[in-house]
Design an enzyme around this catalytic site. Structure first.
Site, PDB file in Angstrom:
ATOM      1  N   HIS A  48      16.632  20.425   8.743  1.00 22.68           N
ATOM      2  CA  HIS A  48      16.014  20.124   7.158  1.00 22.68           C
ATOM      3  C   HIS A  48      16.377  19.108   6.030  1.00 22.68           C
ATOM      4  CE1 HIS A  48      16.860  24.458   7.385  1.00 22.68           C
ATOM      5  NE2 HIS A  48      15.991  24.432   8.153  1.00 22.68           N
ATOM      6  N   HIS A  63       7.406  25.564   8.298  1.00 21.03           N
ATOM      7  CA  HIS A  63       8.746  25.381   7.824  1.00 21.03           C
ATOM      8  C   HIS A  63       8.726  24.547   9.996  1.00 21.03           C
ATOM      9  CE1 HIS A  63      13.593  25.764   7.829  1.00 21.03           C
ATOM     10  NE2 HIS A  63      12.734  25.913   9.145  1.00 21.03           N
ATOM     11  N   HIS A  99      13.493  22.829  18.472  1.00 27.03           N
ATOM     12  CA  HIS A  99      14.376  21.530  18.442  1.00 27.03           C
ATOM     13  C   HIS A  99      14.690  21.341  20.105  1.00 27.03           C
ATOM     14  CE1 HIS A  99      15.231  23.442  14.827  1.00 27.03           C
ATOM     15  NE2 HIS A  99      15.806  24.270  14.989  1.00 27.03           N
TER      16      HIS A  99
END
Length: 316
Positions: A85, A243, A270
């Site tokens: 983030h 997101h 990821h």
């Protein structure tokens, strides 16, 4: 292209700090951001119980884990987790050089989005430096697949992300979001999208000693009835895919430079993001390093190939 408003590298004008808890360990952590010289890149300085801090560069070569978050360093030793983030905010706002001191092994989760980092950086202010910004320009398609999931880079005259997700839960379903990236679009459309999960998974992670800092204050949680249980609801109707795009920006920021091209993914995460980035940077025919040149005032910028900086991102 995505960051045409500034052809030169940027850093912060002043030092600024934030505090919170780590989403996985649940421990309090403070993080400090300081200006850095041109061509420094993004460097984490991890504090270790009074011992000398250890520096970890924000590069794909430093990734040590991608299971629940993106981890830089050795997960069994010195590391910093949940960097995605923060790195998304750095990428989205076009910050090139920064020293980040962390007094723990996780970046604080804050509200589960990148919004607090954006506000902190804006309070500190931005400083333009005297060295040209360098970009990774995608020259040919590069794709990686894992079952039904895939991710790819394609040539594109700009910085673009196209992300699609597909969940069995009717609360999410199939969602897609695509946009060119610049600081204004990042602030408005991406930075506020929070991490999310399912209550049954959160309970399982708690039992296993993970996600100890997760709460309704920093996560969108979907209950067993397939409804969002957060009282305030969603920040965007499609907050889930936004997101996932935020995570993608943060993971691809570990290239070490902004890229000129289009990144596309389906059911990514990821691990897939990191694998796609490694695949691109391992093929020197798939990209080149360029910077802007403006020959006449008001004319569109041209990109020229340049020699790479000393912290070359493809040194895997």
């Amino acid at each position: 292209m995505g960051f045409e408003s500034n052809d030169y590298q940027t850093t912060l004008k002043s030092r600024i700090s934030l505090s919170g808890v780590g989403v996985h360990g649940g421990q309090p952590v403070s993080i400090h951001f300081s200006p850095a010289d041109a061509d420094t890149g993004i460097v984490f300085s991890v504090m270790r119980d009074g011992r000398q801090p250890v520096e970890l560069r924000a590069l794909v070569s430093e990734i040590g884990g991608t299971d629940l978050c993106t981890v830089l360093g050795d997960p069994a030793g010195v590391h910093v987790a949940t960097v995605e983030h923060l790195m998304a905010a750095i990428f989205g706002l076009g910050i090139d050089n920064l020293l980040i001191e962390v007094d723990g092994s996780e970046v604080p989760i804050l509200d589960g989005s990148a919004e607090s980092f954006v506000h902190a950086f804006e309070r500190a202010g931005f400083e333009t430096q005297s060295i040209k910004r360098r970009y990774i320009r995608v020259l040919k398609p590069v794709r990686i697949e894992n079952g039904a999931s895939w991710a790819e880079f394609r040539p594109y005259d700009g910085t673009r992300f196209e992300v699609e997700i597909d969940f069995d839960s009717p609360a999410i379903g199939r969602q897609s979001f695509a946009t060119d990236i610049n600081p204004g679009i990042f602030r408005r459309d991406i930075s506020r999208a929070r991490t999310f999960g399912f209550m049954k998974d959160v309970e399982r992670l708690w039992a296993a000693g993970y996600a100890l800092g997760s709460s309704l204050e920093n996560s969108v949680v979907i209950g067993d009835d397939h409804r969002v249980i957060n009282m305030e609801g969603l920040r965007h109707p499609d907050e889930f895919v936004r997101h996932k795009m935020l995570d993608s920006l943060g993971d691809l920021a570990l290239a070490g430079a902004c890229f000129i091209g289009c990144f596309r993914s389906f059911r990514g995460g990821h691990k897939l993001n990191a694998a796609a980035l490694r695949r691109l940077l391992s093929d020197r025919t798939a990209f080149e390093i360029v910077e802007t040149t403006r020959r006449e005032r008001g004319r569109m910028a041209e990109m020229i190939a340049v020699n790479a900086p000393v912290y070359a991102p493809w040194m895997l």
